[in-house]
Design a protein around this motif. Structure first.
Motif, PDB file in Angstrom:
ATOM      1  N   ARG A 210       0.970  -1.155  -0.070  1.00 29.27           N
ATOM      2  CA  ARG A 210      -0.135   0.073   0.122  1.00 29.27           C
ATOM      3  C   ARG A 210       0.840   1.160   0.025  1.00 29.27           C
TER       4      ARG A 210
ATOM      5  N   VAL B 212      -1.143   9.606  -7.213  1.00 32.01           N
ATOM      6  CA  VAL B 212      -2.169   8.729  -7.094  1.00 32.01           C
ATOM      7  C   VAL B 212      -3.215   8.575  -7.889  1.00 32.01           C
TER       8      VAL B 212
ATOM      9  N   VAL C 271      -3.957   4.336  -8.841  1.00 33.89           N
ATOM     10  CA  VAL C 271      -5.523   3.995  -8.224  1.00 33.89           C
ATOM     11  C   VAL C 271      -6.070   3.483  -9.396  1.00 33.89           C
ATOM     12  N   ALA C 272      -5.968   4.087 -10.530  1.00 36.53           N
ATOM     13  CA  ALA C 272      -6.480   3.516 -11.642  1.00 36.53           C
ATOM     14  C   ALA C 272      -5.869   2.245 -12.296  1.00 36.53           C
ATOM     15  N   ARG C 273      -4.739   1.933 -11.806  1.00 34.22           N
ATOM     16  CA  ARG C 273      -4.135   0.594 -12.342  1.00 34.22           C
ATOM     17  C   ARG C 273      -4.345  -0.366 -11.026  1.00 34.22           C
ATOM     18  N   GLY C 274      -5.328   0.109 -10.215  1.00 33.67           N
ATOM     19  CA  GLY C 274      -5.555  -1.056  -9.182  1.00 33.67           C
ATOM     20  C   GLY C 274      -4.831  -1.168  -7.975  1.00 33.67           C
ATOM     21  N   LEU C 275      -3.872  -0.148  -7.863  1.00 35.46           N
ATOM     22  CA  LEU C 275      -3.154  -0.349  -6.592  1.00 35.46           C
ATOM     23  C   LEU C 275      -3.900   0.638  -5.544  1.00 35.46           C
ATOM     24  N   ALA C 276      -3.368   0.157  -3.943  1.00 37.74           N
ATOM     25  CA  ALA C 276      -4.061   0.667  -3.214  1.00 37.74           C
ATOM     26  C   ALA C 276      -2.973   2.052  -2.601  1.00 37.74           C
ATOM     27  N   ILE C 277      -3.458   3.109  -3.039  1.00 36.59           N
ATOM     28  CA  ILE C 277      -2.773   4.283  -2.852  1.00 36.59           C
ATOM     29  C   ILE C 277      -3.654   5.334  -2.148  1.00 36.59           C
ATOM     30  N   ILE C 278      -3.184   5.930  -1.266  1.00 36.13           N
ATOM     31  CA  ILE C 278      -4.257   6.895  -0.538  1.00 36.13           C
ATOM     32  C   ILE C 278      -3.331   8.680  -0.895  1.00 36.13           C
TER      33      ILE C 278
END
Lengths: 410, 217
Positions: free
Chosen positions: B58, B67, B71-78
């Motif tokens: 994450r 970000v 996130v658009a690549r499916g990664l959990a980033i805030i």
């Protein structure tokens, strides 16, 4: 029902007839909607937060796309304050496209060729789910104010009954914006084992004092209309049009940003070169708001507006968990993706960030993106390519983690 | 400037188009562990850790563009600020907390490092070494703030507000009572500086450094 007076007596006759037709359709939807309906009798009462049982419950809902054999591709979409179950089909009352066709449909981020999408009218609504305009089976008359107050949690519990009825145990995703996002958060808190992923957009874990204040203005406008008749207007054959229209006008301002209003209307005058020095709608923005108010009263029930705004006001997820929001998500295995918009002052980014911090504190898997937009709170319903890319990426990654085959290339 | 790089390396690090230090960082992470990447950018390291090492990875990233792409690549980033948001994570939430090429851009490097050691059982930090000979030479000969491939910004527009040298970092780690488990210095060719060299050589020859720290006992 033909006894309703049209909202604007000066409107041409053909328009008035068309408006009457919309109202008639809207009234029919309350009991017999143009969508599937799930009915629950006294053997399965819904226990409400207000402390009473609702012995008769019906839920109007829509579905899109096929449920797979393993029943693992169900996505629940939750609608906002004045939305309905018609997320991605022509609305049977207004004839307009579904409210979330930007996001839901074939090849869209919530892809109906890949997922089985369910959207239900909320408890307290007026489009086929039990609400104050529904006929009370005990009396044969509309509930009106005899309908108990409902909460976001009650709405979610009703949706859970619908899913049981549909035989869907676990949702791949629950998604929604604004009040829909509140339901998403409540779903994740109440039924963590049934929610694999959650996509709450432009929302908050509790309604702010400012937002409660705006809602109160709207409710007071409705109740100040003499045609509200203490909530018994349906039985008396009238409608509190003016009050509800004012409520909608006030609310509509909160859905837009100052920039968006300025870009759309500026100080431009409506069909005139100079001000009239009167109280006619001189400015385009006035004309626009009046139109929004009038269109709204034809399709939406005034008491429903009171009930559903109240449900949002009462929403404070942390309050149910010793005042600590992180406790609402303790041990949650759900994957979260939160999205906010820079110009949304109704549900500002800070509201989303509070949820993100709580999710971090509870160790949950969370993504959070703030999208640059000048469209205000309404951005979640509009053309926002970044929102589409984020929703697509999040949902696709969740689907693969949930064991669904990859999306077919297009 | 015709100075040649002294040959002190232990062999080149695989790069495969990505940033060299990310490969070194990833190699310090045990497969299958829980990782928080602070300053995750668009998620290059997160993806590397998830795909090659099966990690639950994450990230936190300040820039909206980074970000949203991640996130658009499916990664959990805030989207968040390390200088503030690390406070919200509980103790021992992760096996590793990584700060790659970000330490020098934080407002409170010491606090950030403390938080990393609190949240994670191990902290991995990579940073450009301001003590590298070329930086020193720039200042000595030209009297100008160095601008290199690793530090590509002019002084007036750099996000890097807290540069340090390898020795500065080692001193801070000691002050925080952190144990140094692993250390790698990379020269400008992306080669490792030999481990048996004394600190002063690392501090002179390392263009980037990667450290793995843990709390003492």
């Amino acid at each position: 029902m033909t006894s309703f007076v049209p909202p604007d007596a000066s409107a041409p006759k053909a328009d008035a007839e068309a408006e009457d037709a919309v109202e008639t359709r809207a009234r029919q939807e309350a009991d017999d909607p143009h969508s599937p309906v799930a009915r629950f009798g006294p053997s399965q009462p819904l226990r409400l937060d207000a402390g009473v049982l609702l012995p008769h419950l019906q839920i109007g809902y829509q579905t899109y796309g096929e449920l797979n054999a393993a029943r693992t591709n169900a996505v629940l979409v939750c609608h906002a304050l004045t939305g309905d179950q018609h997320a991605a089909n022509l609305n049977p009352v207004t004839g307009k496209p579904g409210w979330w066709e930007t996001l839901v449909g074939p090849g869209k981020p919530i892809d109906t060729e890949r997922f089985h999408v369910i959207c239900a009218n909320v408890l307290g609504g007026c489009m086929g789910t039990t609400g104050p305009s529904s006929t009370n089976p005990a009396t044969g008359r509309p509930y009106g104010l005899d309908m108990p107050l409902v909460t976001i949690r009650d709405m979610v519990n009703a949706q859970a009954m619908l899913l049981d009825h549909l035989g869907i145990d676990k949702l791949l995703c629950v998604a929604g914006g604004s009040m829909g996002g509140m339901q998403v958060l409540q779903w994740a808190a109440s039924y963590p084992e049934r929610v694999f992923s959650a996509l709450p957009i432009a929302t908050a874990a509790r309604h702010s004092a400012q937002n409660i204040a705006f809602h109160e203005v709207g409710r007071q406008a409705v109740m100040a209309d003499p045609d509200w008749r203490g909530g018994r207007y349906l039985a008396e054959g009238v409608m509190p049009y003016r009050g509800l229209a004012v409520a909608r006008m006030a609310a509509h301002i909160t859905y837009m940003s100052d920039q968006a209003l300025h870009r759309k209307f500026g100080r431009r005058l409506q069909d005139r070169a100079t001000p009239t020095f009167g109280f006619d709608a001189d400015f385009q923005v006035e004309s626009y708001l009046r139109h929004q108010g009038e269109a709204f009263v034809q399709r939406f029930d005034a008491n429903s507006y009171l009930y559903v705004t109240r449900a949002m006001d009462y929403f404070d997820l942390a309050a149910d968990y010793d005042g600590v929001l992180a406790h609402a998500f303790k041990g949650s295995k759900t994957r979260f993706c939160l999205v906010s918009f820079t110009s949304d002052w109704l549900f500002p980014t800070e509201d989303s960030r509070t949820i993100v911090h709580a999710l971090n504190a509870s160790g949950a898997n969370v993504s959070f993106a703030e999208i640059e937009s000048d469209k205000g709170h309404d951005a979640f319903l509009l053309e926002e390519p970044e929102l589409f890319a984020i929703a697509h990426g999040f949902l696709d990654s969740a689907a693969r983690a949930f064991g669904l085959p990859p999306a077919r290339g297009r | 400037m015709a100075l040649r790089e002294p040959v002190l390396d232990e062999g080149a690090v695989r790069t495969e188009g990505g940033r060299v230090d990310l490969v070194v960082v990833a190699e310090m992470v045990k497969p299958g562990s829980r990782v928080l990447d602070v300053g995750a950018g668009d998620g290059e390291l997160l993806e590397l850790l998830a795909t090659t090492r099966g990690c639950d990875a994450r990230g936190i990233e300040l820039s909206r563009e980074g970000v949203n792409a991640g996130v658009a690549r499916g990664l959990a980033i805030i989207q968040g600020d390390a200088d503030v948001d690390l406070a919200h994570y509980p103790d021992d939430a992760f096996d590793y907390v990584i700060l790659s090429q970000t330490l020098q851009a934080t407002r409170r490097p010491r606090w950030v490092l403390e938080q990393m050691l609190r949240i994670g059982r191990r902290a991995i930090v990579s940073f450009p070494n301001f003590g590298h000979w070329r930086s020193r030479l720039d200042l000595l000969v030209n009297g100008r703030m160095p601008v290199t491939d690793n530090m590509p910004f002019a002084w007036y527009e750099t996000p890097n507000i807290h540069f340090c040298t390898i020795r500065d970092f080692v001193a801070l780690a000691e002050e925080l009572d952190a144990k140094m488990e692993k250390a790698v210095a990379l020269n400008s060719a992306g080669h490792r500086v030999r481990v048996d060299m004394p600190w002063w050589v690392w501090n002179l020859m390392g263009e980037q450094a990667v450290f793995r720290l843990t709390r003492k006992a």
